[in-house]
Design an enzyme around this catalytic site. Structure first.
Site, PDB file in Angstrom:
ATOM      1  N   THR A   1      68.933  50.031  -1.663  1.00 48.25           N
ATOM      2  CA  THR A   1      70.177  50.751  -1.927  1.00 48.25           C
ATOM      3  C   THR A   1      71.090  50.702  -0.703  1.00 48.25           C
ATOM      4  OG1 THR A   1      68.858  52.274  -3.272  1.00 48.25           O
ATOM      5  CG2 THR A   1      71.119  52.921  -2.799  1.00 48.25           C
TER       6      THR A   1
ATOM      7  N   ARG B   1      64.775  48.824   4.709  1.00 45.60           N
ATOM      8  CA  ARG B   1      64.023  49.923   5.319  1.00 45.60           C
ATOM      9  C   ARG B   1      62.542  49.655   5.213  1.00 45.60           C
ATOM     10  NH1 ARG B   1      67.493  55.318   3.553  1.00 45.60           N
ATOM     11  NH2 ARG B   1      69.469  54.209   3.780  1.00 45.60           N
TER      12      ARG B   1
ATOM     13  N   HIS C   1      68.276  58.995   6.014  1.00 42.48           N
ATOM     14  CA  HIS C   1      67.625  60.291   5.826  1.00 42.48           C
ATOM     15  C   HIS C   1      66.101  60.193   5.927  1.00 42.48           C
ATOM     16  CE1 HIS C   1      67.514  58.275   1.967  1.00 42.48           C
ATOM     17  NE2 HIS C   1      66.506  59.056   1.619  1.00 42.48           N
TER      18      HIS C   1
ATOM     19  N   LYS D   1      71.231  47.961   8.431  1.00 39.62           N
ATOM     20  CA  LYS D   1      72.255  47.749   7.405  1.00 39.62           C
ATOM     21  C   LYS D   1      73.304  46.827   7.991  1.00 39.62           C
ATOM     22  CE  LYS D   1      73.161  52.455   7.277  1.00 39.62           C
ATOM     23  NZ  LYS D   1      73.713  53.706   6.725  1.00 39.62           N
TER      24      LYS D   1
ATOM     25  N   ARG E   1      75.746  61.761   5.481  1.00 45.48           N
ATOM     26  CA  ARG E   1      75.573  62.772   4.421  1.00 45.48           C
ATOM     27  C   ARG E   1      76.041  64.139   4.887  1.00 45.48           C
ATOM     28  NH1 ARG E   1      70.107  61.817   0.960  1.00 45.48           N
ATOM     29  NH2 ARG E   1      70.254  59.545   0.836  1.00 45.48           N
TER      30      ARG E   1
ATOM     31  N   THR F   1      74.431  53.645  -8.073  1.00 43.60           N
ATOM     32  CA  THR F   1      74.068  54.364  -6.850  1.00 43.60           C
ATOM     33  C   THR F   1      74.205  53.469  -5.623  1.00 43.60           C
ATOM     34  OG1 THR F   1      72.564  55.815  -8.030  1.00 43.60           O
ATOM     35  CG2 THR F   1      72.116  55.470  -5.705  1.00 43.60           C
TER      36      THR F   1
ATOM     37  N   GLU G   1      78.531  61.019  -4.105  1.00 41.44           N
ATOM     38  CA  GLU G   1      77.229  60.844  -4.735  1.00 41.44           C
ATOM     39  C   GLU G   1      76.504  62.183  -4.718  1.00 41.44           C
ATOM     40  OE1 GLU G   1      75.215  56.804  -4.336  1.00 41.44           O
ATOM     41  OE2 GLU G   1      75.778  57.279  -2.288  1.00 41.44           O
ATOM     42  N   GLU G   2      75.617  62.344  -5.706  1.00 42.95           N
ATOM     43  CA  GLU G   2      74.861  63.601  -5.808  1.00 42.95           C
ATOM     44  C   GLU G   2      73.919  63.800  -4.624  1.00 42.95           C
ATOM     45  OE1 GLU G   2      71.469  63.174  -6.086  1.00 42.95           O
ATOM     46  OE2 GLU G   2      71.821  61.011  -6.134  1.00 42.95           O
ATOM     47  N   SER G   3      73.637  62.706  -3.897  1.00 42.53           N
ATOM     48  CA  SER G   3      72.669  62.743  -2.805  1.00 42.53           C
ATOM     49  C   SER G   3      73.314  63.208  -1.495  1.00 42.53           C
ATOM     50  CB  SER G   3      72.065  61.355  -2.634  1.00 42.53           C
ATOM     51  OG  SER G   3      73.108  60.390  -2.482  1.00 42.53           O
TER      52      SER G   3
ATOM     53  N   ARG H   1      63.432  59.367  -9.437  1.00 47.66           N
ATOM     54  CA  ARG H   1      64.390  60.466  -9.385  1.00 47.66           C
ATOM     55  C   ARG H   1      64.829  60.786 -10.814  1.00 47.66           C
ATOM     56  NH1 ARG H   1      65.030  60.427  -4.002  1.00 47.66           N
ATOM     57  NH2 ARG H   1      65.711  58.551  -2.887  1.00 47.66           N
TER      58      ARG H   1
HETATM   59  C1  VG1 Z   1      69.532  57.262  -1.866  1.00 51.10           C
HETATM   60  C2  VG1 Z   1      70.548  58.060  -2.647  1.00 51.10           C
HETATM   61  C3  VG1 Z   1      71.846  57.272  -2.771  1.00 51.10           C
HETATM   62  C4  VG1 Z   1      72.345  56.893  -1.372  1.00 51.10           C
HETATM   63  C5  VG1 Z   1      71.251  56.166  -0.614  1.00 51.10           C
HETATM   64  C6  VG1 Z   1      71.635  55.899   0.820  1.00 51.10           C
HETATM   65  O1  VG1 Z   1      69.228  56.063  -2.545  1.00 51.10           O
HETATM   66  O2  VG1 Z   1      70.062  58.414  -3.908  1.00 51.10           O
HETATM   67  O3  VG1 Z   1      72.786  58.036  -3.457  1.00 51.10           O
HETATM   68  O4  VG1 Z   1      73.475  56.082  -1.464  1.00 51.10           O
HETATM   69  O5  VG1 Z   1      70.061  56.947  -0.587  1.00 51.10           O
HETATM   70  O6  VG1 Z   1      71.940  57.080   1.509  1.00 51.10           O
HETATM   71  P1  VG1 Z   1      67.937  55.889  -3.496  1.00 51.10           P
HETATM   72  O7  VG1 Z   1      67.982  54.473  -3.946  1.00 51.10           O
HETATM   73  O8  VG1 Z   1      66.745  56.246  -2.663  1.00 51.10           O
HETATM   74  O9  VG1 Z   1      68.096  56.884  -4.597  1.00 51.10           O
HETATM   75  V1  VG1 Z   1      71.610  57.176   3.169  1.00 51.10           V
HETATM   76  O10 VG1 Z   1      72.443  58.462   3.751  1.00 51.10           O
HETATM   77  O11 VG1 Z   1      69.871  57.330   3.089  1.00 51.10           O
HETATM   78  O12 VG1 Z   1      72.000  55.661   3.748  1.00 51.10           O
HETATM   79 CO    CO Z   2      72.636  58.402   5.718  1.00 53.60          CO
END
Ligand code: VG1
Ligand code: CO
Length: 547
Positions: A25, A29, A121, A133, A290, A352, A371-373, A500
């Site tokens: 995403t 990682r 995160h 990234k 975030r 996403t 985003e909801e996250s 999720r």
């Molecule tokens: C998660 C979140 C997504 C966000 C991504 C990167 O991805 O759900 O909304 O864009 O993390 O955020 P996933 O595929 O685990 O649901 V960050 O701040 O970790 O770069």
């Molecule tokens: Co981040």
């Protein structure tokens, strides 16, 4: 006498490809242990250099969230950039730059791109995670076409080019210009340009007196926003130093998840639920993109936060002329759509990941995205931006003299409330998680018309600007009464698979707007288990994280 650096030739190191370097995403990682294996990081960096377009002779940015392995990785990347013929790299002092600050740097200096060292995160430290990234010339995350090109290169690489250590080293802590072979390295203050941008967007003159009369508490979670929050909230806006907690970045984030949500920001939550709570509580994640917004005994859901910012944008100097449109990721609640409809502006639903907002922002179709996250942002950069969102709320509170509960109350009374929750089942056995996901995918056409479900599909997105198509972006079950269930696999985890489940129910403005979300959604949560059977198939009694 040392040989002049310019004359030391790059070496080619032979190495078979690593087959597990597909970006998820948000970048690649892996466990630190994987990244620290000989040649692993270097091979992925070579894939970026070869796959991301022509970087030779150009300038890029480099910085990270300061987690364990940040400095080691920076040193390798600098020697490889020199070997690749990149002309110049702009690096944050100490190897530090938040994700939105990198985005700003790329845009402000018109760089070819930038490398961000962060697993965001995810937890850090020797036992934790590391990540890389790549952002492109518009300042945003590489679009899928680029990440797929990088992945394709990674599959067929036979080695990488690097300057030997004897070519010299760069002192990451010394501001100014240094030379490594033919590569110019400029070490810059990671905060200055970003702070200047914030001063342009927000009414600092109005926020200063508000901060004399009201208290805020910002939790930097021992991650990258510590220095940014201290400079902006304390030095430039005059909040007392005690307004920023966990302000010193640590290699392992103090052994916590640097994830700003009610489950992981325990200390902050306790302070906001105490009798003498500050007016505004907020937190950001590992790499500073975030945000979580809290009022006394009230957590604003990120989906609601996006809707509130959209509804009130014209009160903020940077958005006084109005916003063009709003975009949200598919699982994000439809609260922002309701605002867009009322304002008569466009709204978009994307897969996403922030990379899907880039084209809409570049084409001036949207101004705000979310985003909801716990991610919110605007066209000021091409990333979500944690401190920006906090300053937006601060500015809003100063401009309206309303507190967080009053702002939410007014919003729900005007637009209705989208009760919302996300249930994460982490580190599941991958085979079981795939069974659940594929089992549901296989029943989609059967489900339509049953249980009150009107639409059951696997989200497919066609980018309205470049027409590129992204398939299988998560299963949506949309009910006739507007309820929504979404299920998708995480693309950022490093252990097993994370599922999720997103649950949403709309309550019109005349309904009870003050229920606990888990209570308001209980019936729908039960239905989700009946239909999907996550607990039944995985054997887990409950989700690991509920937000
Ligand atoms: C998660 C979140 C997504 C966000 C991504 C990167 O991805 O759900 O909304 O864009 O993390 O955020 P996933 O595929 O685990 O649901 V960050 O701040 O970790 O770069
Ligand atoms: Co981040």
């Amino acid at each position: 006498m040392a040989v002049p650096a310019q004359h030391i030739a790059p070496r080619h190191i032979d190495c078979p490809p690593f087959m597990d370097q597909r970006p998820g995403t948000s970048g690649l990682r892996k466990k630190v242990k994987r990244f620290a294996e000989p040649h692993y990081l270097a091979m992925f960096v070579q894939a970026i250099f070869d796959g991301a377009g022509d970087l030779k002779g150009g300038t890029i940015a480099l910085g990270g969230d300061g987690r364990y392995f940040n400095r080691e990785a920076s040193a390798i990347i600098l020697r490889m950039a020199a070997a690749h013929g990149i002309a110049k790299i702009v690096v944050g002092q100490g190897g530090i730059l938040s994700t939105p600050a990198v985005s700003n740097l790329i845009r402000a200096r018109q760089l070819k791109g930038g490398i961000i060292l962060s697993a965001s995160h995810n937890p850090g430290g020797p036992e934790g995670d590391f990540g890389i990234k790549y952002n492109v010339g518009n300042g945003g995350p590489a679009p899928e076409s680029v990440t797929e090109a990088i992945f394709a290169v990674s599959q067929r690489l036979s080695g990488y080019d690097i300057l030997p250590e004897s070519a010299g080293t760069i002192d990451l802590d010394r501001p100014g210009t240094q030379q490594l072979g033919s590569l110019t390295v400029e070490i810059v203050d990671p905060v200055a340009d970003y702070a200047a941008l914030m001063e342009k967007l927000f009414d600092f003159g109005r926020m200063r007196p508000w901060l004399k009369a009201n208290r805020i508490l910002f939790d930097a979670m021992h991650a990258v926003t510590g220095p940014y929050a201290t400079e902006i909230l304390v030095k430039r806006l005059g909040a007392p130093a005690s307004s920023v907690i966990n302000a010193v970045p640590k290699l392992d984030f103090g052994n916590h998840h640097p994830d700003p949500n009610p489950a992981h920001a325990e200390e902050l939550m306790a302070r906001l639920w105490a009798a003498d709570a500050p007016a505004l509580g907020a937190a950001s994640d590992g790499d500073g993109d975030r945000n979580m917004i809290l009022g006394p005994k009230l957590a604003v859901t990120p989906s609601d936060s996006l809707a509130v910012l959209a509804a009130n944008a014209t009160l903020i100097p940077g958005y006084a002329k109005g916003i063009k449109g709003v975009a949200r990721s598919m699982p994000t609640s439809r609260a922002a759509d309701a605002v867009a409809q009322a304002l008569g502006i466009e709204s978009f639903e994307t897969p996403t990941g922030w990379k899907f907002f880039g084209n809409l922002l570049d084409a001036d179709r949207v101004t705000l995205c979310g985003e909801e996250s716990y991610g919110t942002g605007s066209d000021h950069v091409r990333e979500k931006d944690g401190l920006w969102a906090v300053l937006f709320w601060l500015n809003l509170m100063a401009a309206t003299d309303k507190n967080v509960p009053q702002i939410m109350e007014a919003h729900w009374r005007r637009f209705g409330r989208h009760y919302y929750s996300r249930h994460d089942y982490e580190a599941l056995d991958s085979a079981k998680a795939n069974d659940i996901m594929n089992g549901l995918r296989g029943r989609l056409s059967d489900l339509e018309g049953r249980h009150g479900i009107e639409l059951a599909d696997d989200f497919r997105y066609q980018d309205p600007i470049d027409n590129s198509v992204s398939e299988k972006q998560g299963v949506r079950l949309i009910f006739g009464n507007g309820d929504r269930l979404v299920l998708r696999l995480s693309g950022t985890g490093t252990e097993g698979a994370t599922l999720r489940l997103y649950i949403e129910r709309f309550a019109p403005r005349t309904a009870d707007l003050h229920l606990d979300a888990q209570v308001a959604l209980a019936e729908l949560i039960g239905q989700a288990e009946d239909i999907i059977g996550i607990k039944r198939i995985s054997g887990r009694a409950q989700p690991d994280v509920v937000t």
